[in-house]
Scaffold this motif. Structure first.
Motif, mmCIF file in Angstrom:
data_model
loop_
_atom_site.group_PDB
_atom_site.id
_atom_site.type_symbol
_atom_site.label_atom_id
_atom_site.label_comp_id
_atom_site.label_asym_id
_atom_site.label_seq_id
_atom_site.Cartn_x
_atom_site.Cartn_y
_atom_site.Cartn_z
ATOM 1 N N LEU A 1 0.833 -1.204 0.000
ATOM 2 C CA LEU A 1 0.000 0.000 0.000
ATOM 3 C C LEU A 1 0.868 1.254 0.000
ATOM 4 N N VAL A 2 1.896 1.290 0.836
ATOM 5 C CA VAL A 2 2.782 2.456 0.904
ATOM 6 C C VAL A 2 3.447 2.684 -0.446
ATOM 7 N N LYS A 3 3.961 1.634 -1.048
ATOM 8 C CA LYS A 3 4.616 1.776 -2.353
ATOM 9 C C LYS A 3 3.641 2.295 -3.409
ATOM 10 N N ARG A 4 2.410 1.806 -3.374
ATOM 11 C CA ARG A 4 1.409 2.251 -4.349
ATOM 12 C C ARG A 4 1.008 3.702 -4.097
ATOM 13 N N LEU A 5 0.902 4.102 -2.835
ATOM 14 C CA LEU A 5 0.583 5.503 -2.534
ATOM 15 C C LEU A 5 1.711 6.420 -2.984
ATOM 16 N N ARG A 6 2.944 6.024 -2.734
ATOM 17 C CA ARG A 6 4.091 6.848 -3.119
ATOM 18 C C ARG A 6 4.261 6.912 -4.637
ATOM 19 N N ALA A 7 3.729 5.923 -5.347
ATOM 20 C CA ALA A 7 3.881 5.879 -6.802
ATOM 21 C C ALA A 7 2.797 6.664 -7.540
ATOM 22 N N ILE A 8 1.796 7.172 -6.831
ATOM 23 C CA ILE A 8 0.739 7.939 -7.485
ATOM 24 C C ILE A 8 1.354 9.148 -8.180
ATOM 25 N N ASP A 9 0.967 9.363 -9.415
ATOM 26 C CA ASP A 9 1.551 10.432 -10.216
ATOM 27 C C ASP A 9 0.837 11.766 -9.979
ATOM 28 N N CYS A 10 0.817 12.169 -8.730
ATOM 29 C CA CYS A 10 0.230 13.446 -8.340
ATOM 30 C C CYS A 10 0.908 13.834 -7.032
ATOM 31 N N GLU A 11 1.670 14.911 -7.072
ATOM 32 C CA GLU A 11 2.461 15.306 -5.911
ATOM 33 C C GLU A 11 1.616 15.469 -4.652
ATOM 34 N N GLU A 12 0.466 16.087 -4.775
ATOM 35 C CA GLU A 12 -0.396 16.317 -3.619
ATOM 36 C C GLU A 12 -0.833 15.007 -2.982
ATOM 37 N N LEU A 13 -1.075 13.985 -3.798
ATOM 38 C CA LEU A 13 -1.526 12.697 -3.273
ATOM 39 C C LEU A 13 -0.386 11.821 -2.784
ATOM 40 N N SER A 14 0.733 11.832 -3.474
ATOM 41 C CA SER A 14 1.800 10.880 -3.163
ATOM 42 C C SER A 14 2.695 11.294 -1.994
ATOM 43 N N THR A 15 2.529 12.499 -1.463
ATOM 44 C CA THR A 15 3.430 12.969 -0.408
ATOM 45 C C THR A 15 2.794 13.022 0.980
ATOM 46 N N ALA A 16 1.598 12.500 1.136
ATOM 47 C CA ALA A 16 0.932 12.530 2.446
ATOM 48 C C ALA A 16 1.723 11.712 3.461
ATOM 49 N N PRO A 17 1.744 12.158 4.719
ATOM 50 C CA PRO A 17 2.431 11.387 5.756
ATOM 51 C C PRO A 17 1.761 10.027 5.964
ATOM 52 N N ILE A 18 2.592 8.988 6.113
ATOM 53 C CA ILE A 18 2.101 7.628 6.336
ATOM 54 C C ILE A 18 2.732 7.095 7.617
ATOM 55 N N ILE A 19 1.874 6.659 8.534
ATOM 56 C CA ILE A 19 2.328 6.025 9.771
ATOM 57 C C ILE A 19 2.044 4.535 9.640
ATOM 58 N N MET A 20 3.087 3.706 9.785
ATOM 59 C CA MET A 20 2.892 2.262 9.723
ATOM 60 C C MET A 20 2.851 1.700 11.136
ATOM 61 N N VAL A 21 1.869 0.830 11.367
ATOM 62 C CA VAL A 21 1.679 0.181 12.662
ATOM 63 C C VAL A 21 2.058 -1.283 12.508
ATOM 64 N N SER A 22 2.854 -1.800 13.456
ATOM 65 C CA SER A 22 3.238 -3.203 13.367
ATOM 66 C C SER A 22 3.676 -3.733 14.725
ATOM 67 N N GLY A 23 3.452 -5.018 14.901
ATOM 68 C CA GLY A 23 3.968 -5.712 16.077
ATOM 69 C C GLY A 23 5.373 -6.217 15.824
ATOM 70 N N HIS A 24 5.801 -6.185 14.564
ATOM 71 C CA HIS A 24 7.152 -6.627 14.193
ATOM 72 C C HIS A 24 8.073 -5.421 14.224
ATOM 73 N N THR A 25 8.869 -5.331 15.276
ATOM 74 C CA THR A 25 9.712 -4.145 15.445
ATOM 75 C C THR A 25 11.196 -4.459 15.295
ATOM 76 N N ASP A 26 11.497 -5.609 14.692
ATOM 77 C CA ASP A 26 12.904 -5.933 14.451
ATOM 78 C C ASP A 26 13.463 -4.965 13.422
ATOM 79 N N VAL A 27 14.774 -4.858 13.373
ATOM 80 C CA VAL A 27 15.441 -3.898 12.497
ATOM 81 C C VAL A 27 15.049 -4.103 11.038
ATOM 82 N N ALA A 28 14.983 -5.356 10.589
ATOM 83 C CA ALA A 28 14.652 -5.623 9.185
ATOM 84 C C ALA A 28 13.254 -5.111 8.837
ATOM 85 N N SER A 29 12.280 -5.287 9.719
ATOM 86 C CA SER A 29 10.909 -4.821 9.446
ATOM 87 C C SER A 29 10.826 -3.303 9.417
ATOM 88 N N VAL A 30 11.491 -2.649 10.353
ATOM 89 C CA VAL A 30 11.479 -1.186 10.391
ATOM 90 C C VAL A 30 12.190 -0.622 9.161
#
Length: 165
Positions: free
Chosen positions: A67-96
């Motif tokens: 989802l994040v990759k698809r949002l960032r790939a939107i070809d409209c600056e106003e849409l693709s630059t919104a702040p995104i907060i990801m929530v996860s129980g996986h907090t290992d370095v690789a996931s972050v």
């Protein structure tokens, strides 16, 4: 403080959607939209253009990273630059790092509290970071400090994120 903004919550867990909705209501967020998966989240995002997105990392179908990759790939600056907060129980370095490399603005580890959600929301709304675009990355500047950099700067500043309040 958050009354003027809108937030899209995308999580395949009905419990987590309701928990986040309750917390956002307590924080007096103006408008909240709820999506149950990445596809629904993308559709809601395009329809409502929320100011902030909160997404779970592990969802079916279409996880938060996609989802994040698809949002960032939107070809409209106003849409693709919104702040995104990801929530996860996986907090290992690789996931972050995977979340960071996908283009998230902030990471929020489970279990979530009102205080941690408030801090992350305030961080992305009140202290926006410059948006960077390179051949391999599109998202907020990963640097959180304004420190001198030695070497060749290969980044191009795409657009500053505008404070929403």
């Amino acid at each position: 403080m958050f009354e003027p903004i809108s937030v899209l919550v995308v999580d395949d867990s009905a419990y987590m959607r309701q928990l986040l909705l309750g917390l956002l209501n307590a924080l007096e967020v103006g408008k909240t939209f709820l999506g149950a998966n990445g596809e629904e989240g993308l559709e809601l995002y395009r329809r409502h253009m929320p100011d902030v997105v909160i997404t779970d990392a592990a969802m079916e179908p279409g996880d938060g990273f996609d989802l994040v990759k698809r949002l960032r790939a939107i070809d409209c600056e106003e849409l693709s630059t919104a702040p995104i907060i990801m929530v996860s129980g996986h907090t290992d370095v690789a996931s972050v790092e995977k979340a960071r490399d996908a283009g998230i603005t902030a990471f929020l580890s489970k279990p979530i509290s009102a205080a941690t959600l408030y801090r992350r929301l305030a961080e992305v709304v009140c202290h926006p970071r410059a948006f960077i675009e390179t051949d391999t990355y599109r998202g907020p500047d990963r640097r959180r400090r304004d420190a001198p950099f030695e070497g060749v700067d290969r980044r191009q500043v795409a657009a500053p994120q505008v404070a929403l309040l």
